[in-house]
Design an enzyme around this catalytic site. Structure first.
Site, PDB file in Angstrom:
ATOM      1  CG  ASP A  52      52.838  46.415  31.853  1.00  0.00           C
ATOM      2  OD1 ASP A  52      53.853  46.532  31.164  1.00  0.00           O
ATOM      3  OD2 ASP A  52      51.831  47.123  31.761  1.00  0.00           O
TER       4      ASP A  52
ATOM      5  CG  HIS B  40      40.235  41.938  51.082  1.00  0.00           C
ATOM      6  ND1 HIS B  40      40.140  40.560  51.034  1.00  0.00           N
ATOM      7  CD2 HIS B  40      39.853  42.374  49.861  1.00  0.00           C
ATOM      8  CE1 HIS B  40      39.733  40.198  49.826  1.00  0.00           C
ATOM      9  NE2 HIS B  40      39.545  41.288  49.089  1.00  0.00           N
ATOM     10  CD  GLU B  41      38.409  46.085  49.046  1.00  0.00           C
ATOM     11  OE1 GLU B  41      38.929  46.283  47.939  1.00  0.00           O
ATOM     12  OE2 GLU B  41      37.616  45.147  49.270  1.00  0.00           O
TER      13      GLU B  41
ATOM     14  CG  HIS C 141      42.310  43.861  46.154  1.00  0.00           C
ATOM     15  ND1 HIS C 141      42.686  42.654  45.639  1.00  0.00           N
ATOM     16  CD2 HIS C 141      41.058  43.680  46.663  1.00  0.00           C
ATOM     17  CE1 HIS C 141      41.717  41.773  45.835  1.00  0.00           C
ATOM     18  NE2 HIS C 141      40.713  42.370  46.459  1.00  0.00           N
TER      19      HIS C 141
ATOM     20  CG  HIS D 144      40.261  37.912  45.426  1.00  0.00           C
ATOM     21  ND1 HIS D 144      39.380  38.403  44.501  1.00  0.00           N
ATOM     22  CD2 HIS D 144      40.129  38.693  46.520  1.00  0.00           C
ATOM     23  CE1 HIS D 144      38.737  39.442  45.015  1.00  0.00           C
ATOM     24  NE2 HIS D 144      39.173  39.643  46.237  1.00  0.00           N
TER      25      HIS D 144
HETATM   26 ZN   LIG Z   1      38.964  41.501  47.136  1.00  0.00          ZN
END
Ligand SMILES: [Zn+2]
EC number: 3.4.24.-
Length: 722
Positions: free
Chosen positions: A75, A171-172, A175, A181
């Protein structure tokens, strides 16, 4: 100090917090993070230099990164750097659940991280109320998240031990919002070299980069300062770097965990088509001649002038500190040319509040009379837009002269409004006047206290003796001090100490669930570009010391007796905080030191309401009174003012109540039908939705399988709390 003329100033942020990235079989068992020199959590320590006690236990933790790339490859074609396809995008408002497993401090930190998203992007978060997809934040092994929305109804995101740091949560969630990253970009070899033989054997795949069919740079240059970049020692088998930046200056930039970088914000806002944010309202550094649409009043005796210098001061503006020729402006009220009582009024353009609370902050310089003052008013407009009311919010008096000073003013405005600055000429001689610069207005909370440290360069070049803040009081009435540890340079530590105060007889001890947030302010003019370094800790009333006393008990009971410089005796408890709050190099980066001033912003908030369990406070002889006082529905008996009481269990949308927790309440029972008929229809729909929420939620919790595809796990190596 960084400049803002034409060249970007690069921060030198955290160097610890490496990570990795490698594909993993989605059928494999749950991740097995590695901990380097792991210690029990919350190792408490002392930082009481003037007691002659200075025990420190560094608690460094390390986690692995995992990425499970085998899921969506087919995808990930069109939009890259983020997992691709609209169906993997979250809606702009992300439903979340804070799982019971989360530590109290983590809960508070997660909510603060959401505030950073609300300030810098159009991404918002709301407690889950039955939406088909939501993120369940829980305390798993380390910190990890899937990339993008996973269509699994409940998507887990782990904020484990040592992950309760605001930038780690940011940061999480990046994601989860779809970002990989930074060093996984296809063009990364142009900017960094991976030193393969320094990587822990078997972890090499964490450093894979991906084809530009998979990861898109979104037309934003490679960003060494991204909060999504690994640090130089990520997955190292020794102390030598595993990532070497092509431009050496960036070696200590990569791996920062302070806040989003400008490029992080740009990419997030591009991916989600953000055109505004929830909480940002205004930032004005007066560099443009339109002065951000501010207007001069005609009902006053003088005008504010846009200047770049005043002979009596300031010599330069605050935004650029005089480093940019031909720019660097501020607004000035010349009080030397008017008589006592004369005023100059500057009104902002109209703002439209969404949240009903605001923080106004600005820098103020006084070169006039000691009695010159600045009044802040709010001009509110009625719905009909015809009339306005002017309300005095704050009178700023006794403004120190000779330097720029930071001020915060809390506003609670719910209808459209202007901010009004009124300079007032006081008695006494004036050769200069009042100047304002770098105004920021946002619908966020103001810090409770500001610790202004002057002549910082001198202080840090010859650190001597203990370095404590003045005493402050929390909103609940707890007295405290902050200790800045300059003994271990280049590491700078910061600690929180309870001290004896005037309210101690009325307060609960050990001090329960007060979240302390310490921020070194990045004084970059625009609040959206600031990367302030912020850490939080929470007073756990159950925490004990090695001699069996409660850590956060009353300082007069467990603390040491000391003397303020003015001779007043008081007691100070042990300190808890961060031995490596920041490095000296980081502090010199960006605008943490400006005009040789450092600002430490402090907030101490009661977060006991975030505690789903309603933990009882520890008491020594609960059993006697509680044996005959049974609490129902898993309520817990505690002693309160010598009497047994029940603390009842509750969730986001349900709770038990009554003397023995015998009654159950839930959101659906208490929805108030709003006054308008449309609201009534909405409320009815809400009730129908909520009826199944609790039961569905309970069912989903049971489904919290380790179905982790496309998940990235962090390899943090950060100075933790101690
Ligand atoms: Zn990370």
């Amino acid at each position: 100090m960084a400049t803002h003329c034409s060249i970007l100033a690069w921060e030198i942020p955290w160097t610890e917090e490496p990570g990795g990235l490698y594909p993993r079989d989605s059928q494999a068992s749950s991740p097995t993070p590695q901990f380097k020199s792991i210690n029990s959590s919350f190792e408490h320590s002392l930082a009481l230099p003037f007691f002659g006690i200075g025990i420190k236990t560094d608690l460094f933790q390390s986690y692995k990164h995992f990425a499970f790339l085998n899921f969506f490859f087919s995808d990930m074609i069109q939009e890259r750097n983020a997992i691709v396809g609209e169906r993997y995008r979250w809606p702009h408002t992300i439903p979340y659940v804070l799982d019971d497993s989360l530590e109290m401090n983590a809960r508070g930190v997660i909510l603060k991280a959401f505030e950073r998203y609300r300030l810098k992007s159009c991404i918002d978060f709301k407690p889950w109320s039955g939406e088909p997809n939501y993120i369940s934040v829980f305390k798993g092994n380390g910190c990890w998240s899937s990339v993008g929305k996973q269509l699994t109804r409940m998507q887990q995101l782990s904020i484990g031990e040592g992950c309760d740091r605001i930038a780690t949560v940011q940061h999480e969630f990046l994601h989860a919002l779809g970002f990989w990253h930074e060093q996984s970009r296809s063009d990364r070899d142009d900017y960094v070299s991976i030193i393969w033989d320094r990587i822990i054997s078997g972890k090499e795949r964490n450093f894979d980069s991906y084809d530009d069919q998979v990861i898109d740079s979104m037309n934003v240059p490679y960003d060494y300062s991204s909060v999504m970049h690994y640090s130089k020692t990520a997955f190292g088998n020794g102390s030598e770097p595993t990532i070497v930046t092509r431009v050496p200056d960036f070696m200590d930039v990569i791996g920062q965990r302070m806040d989003f970088s400008d490029s992080d914000v740009l990419k997030l806002n591009q991916l989600y088509n953000c055109s505004s944010s929830l909480s940002f309202m205004e930032s004005c550094d007066f560099e443009l001649e339109n002065v951000c649409g501010m207007i001069q009043s005609s009902a006053d005796s003088a005008d504010w002038q846009r200047l770049s210098q005043v002979s009596e001061g300031p010599e330069s503006d605050h935004s650029n500190m005089g480093q940019c020729r031909g720019s660097g402006f501020f607004m000035h009220f010349d009080s030397s040319s008017v008589n006592e009582g004369a005023t100059a009024i500057l009104e902002s353009r109209i703002f439209y509040p969404k949240r009903g609370f605001q923080c106004l902050q600005f820098f103020l310089y006084n070169s006039g009379s000691q009695d010159d003052q600045l009044n802040i008013y709010i001009r509110e407009y009625s719905v009909a837009h015809v009339s306005s009311t002017l309300t005095l919010v704050e009178q700023i008096k006794d403004i120190p002269s000779g330097s720029w000073q930071l001020y915060h003013v809390t506003l609670n405005v719910t209808s459209k409004f202007r901010v009004v600055f009124e300079g007032v000429r006081g008695a006494g001689a004036s050769l200069g006047g009042l100047s304002i610069d770098d105004i920021n207005l946002s619908e966020t909370w103001c810090p409770h206290h500001v610790w202004h440290i002057r002549n910082f360069t001198q202080l840090i070049s010859s650190p001597s003796g203990s370095f404590f803040s003045p005493p402050f009081y929390s909103s609940k009435g707890y007295a405290f001090q902050i200790y800045l540890d300059l003994y271990s340079l280049p590491k700078i530590g910061m600690y929180f100490h309870l001290i004896s105060g005037a309210n101690d007889d009325q307060l609960e001890w050990p001090c329960p669930w007060q979240q302390v947030t310490m921020t070194i302010l990045d004084q970059t003019p625009d609040i959206r570009q600031r990367m302030s370094n912020q850490r939080s800790l929470t007073t756990d009333p159950f925490l004990t010391t090695d001699n069996g006393t409660y850590f956060w008990d009353r300082p007069s009971k467990v603390g040491a007796q000391v003397i303020f410089p003015n001779g007043t005796q008081f007691y100070i408890g042990r300190g808890r905080g961060f031995p490596n709050f920041m490095t000296q190099e980081m502090l010199k980066s960006r605008d943490f030191i400006k005009g040789d001033d450092v600002y430490i912003l402090l907030a101490v908030e009661d977060i006991s309401h975030l505690n789903e369990q309603n933990y009882p406070l520890p008491t020594l002889d609960v059993s006697d009174l509680c044996t005959s006082f049974r609490c129902e529905n898993d309520g817990i008996c505690i002693l309160q003012n010598g009497k047994a009481e029940c603390r009842c269990r509750s969730g986001d949308d349900w709770w038990y109540m009554g003397e023995r927790c015998e009654k159950r309440g839930s959101t659906r029972d208490t929805i108030v039908i709003a006054t308008s008929s449309t609201a009534a229809v909405f409320a009815l729909m809400l009730i129908i939705t909520l009826v199944s929420v609790y039961y569905t939620r309970k069912k989903y919790r049971k489904e919290s399988s380790s179905r982790m595809v496309n998940t990235i796990m962090e390899n943090l190596d950060q100075a933790a709390l101690f």
